[in-house]
Design a protein around this motif. Structure first.
Motif, short mmCIF file in Angstrom:
data_model
loop_
_atom_site.label_atom_id
_atom_site.label_comp_id
_atom_site.label_asym_id
_atom_site.label_seq_id
_atom_site.Cartn_x
_atom_site.Cartn_y
_atom_site.Cartn_z
N ARG A 48 38.20 48.95 41.45
CA ARG A 48 38.85 48.25 42.41
C ARG A 48 40.41 49.06 42.76
N SER A 217 43.98 36.82 46.52
CA SER A 217 42.66 36.71 45.73
C SER A 217 43.08 36.79 44.25
N TYR A 219 41.53 37.72 40.30
CA TYR A 219 40.43 38.65 39.47
C TYR A 219 40.88 38.58 38.09
N GLY A 241 36.03 40.31 34.56
CA GLY A 241 35.86 41.02 36.04
C GLY A 241 35.49 39.90 37.21
N ALA A 243 35.83 37.66 40.25
CA ALA A 243 36.87 37.73 41.38
C ALA A 243 36.68 36.24 42.01
N TYR A 245 37.55 35.99 46.13
CA TYR A 245 38.40 36.55 47.10
C TYR A 245 38.77 35.72 48.35
N SER A 276 44.17 37.08 33.87
CA SER A 276 44.19 38.39 34.48
C SER A 276 43.40 39.40 33.34
#
Length: 293
Positions: A48, A217, A219, A241, A243, A245, A276
């Motif tokens: 990303r 967002s 993540y 990982g 997310a 969004y 995170s």
């Protein structure tokens, strides 16, 4: 681009279809590491891109891990994330949704990679005076271009009484490209945490809802620890990982839990933490405890 080759045959009114396979992958798969992802024989690092603050440029490294030369075209696509974490191509933008493709240049737009060869794709942000504060997101899509047969090479048809459709599989992989403008933030609350038996009735499964608010967002990784009545901690689940969004306000998620011999899920409690993935800016978005009874 030339059309995918089709060969038609007929046999006793029966139809055999070999469906075209288009595989998409995204910033979006939770089972791959933060740093790289792969589909087919293409390895992409990182998985990303985030352009914010003074960061105007970034790079993506492509590697052909296969044994044949591969060709890829590169373009932007727009996707919405559903509540269960899957993706749908955008037909109509949602309220407040912003796309990054108009503000990000990338080069090259197609690559040819020999076995083991790598290629760098460079991205540059072009800010405009009229950009509103908020988060802009598009997905950079790397589409495999099938190798064309030389002229004169034709499929041999031995039975004229059969019908079938042969379609060459086309593989693709996409990663999110995110642009953040202004002083924006988000907050997260974990809710509806529940443990139940999984499909095999042996390994328990954790379900929960990740609730997101704000213009940005999120993540991160989901970690689950079992805490015994005596205070001992056991890691029973980790998914990296995950997310949520913009503009989505929630994501429903489930994951299997590992149960070591020392763990008794009839008592004790679970500590569920979502934070995170960044090692330099580690942050806990939210955490909650679930009593097991």
């Amino acid at each position: 681009m030339k059309k995918i080759e089709e060969i038609v045959k007929i046999k006793q009114f029966k139809f055999l279809f070999y469906f075209r396979s288009i595989l998409f992958f995204s910033v979006f798969s939770v089972l791959f590491s933060f740093y790289s992802m792969a589909q087919g024989n293409l390895l992409i690092t990182p998985q990303r891109i985030v352009l914010e603050g003074n960061k105007q440029r970034d790079e993506i490294t492509l590697v052909n891990s296969g044994q044949d030369t591969a060709y890829y075209s590169i373009s932007f696509l727009q996707y919405n994330m559903t509540d269960d974490g899957s993706f749908e191509e955008v037909t109509e933008p949602l309220t407040g949704q912003k796309f990054a493709d108009s503000y990000v240049r990338f080069f090259p737009r197609s690559v040819e990679l020999a076995p083991g060869e790598s290629q760098v794709v460079r991205l540059q942000l072009r800010r405009t005076p009229n950009m509103e504060n908020g988060e802009y997101r598009s997905h950079l899509y790397f589409r495999a271009v099938p190798k064309e047969k030389p002229l004169g090479e034709e499929e041999t048809v031995s039975d004229n009484n059969t019908i079938g459709i042969k379609l060459t599989p086309i593989f693709g992989i996409s990663i999110p490209v995110i642009v953040r403008v202004g002083d924006i933030a988000s907050s997260v609350v974990l809710s509806d945490v529940f443990v139940h038996k999984g499909e095999n009735q042996q390994m328990p499964e954790l379900t929960l809802v990740i609730n997101r608010e704000g213009e940005q967002s999120v993540y991160g990784d989901l970690n689950v620890e079992y805490i015994s009545p005596g205070g001992k901690h056991f890691v029973v689940g980790t998914v990296r990982g995950i997310a949520v969004y913009t503009p989505n306000s929630l994501r429903r998620f489930s994951m299997p839990l590992n149960v070591p011999e020392e763990v008794d899920f009839s008592r004790g409690k679970l500590l569920v933490r979502y934070g995170s993935s960044s090692e330099t800016k580690a942050k806990i978005f939210d955490e909650t405890e679930l009593d097991l009874k």
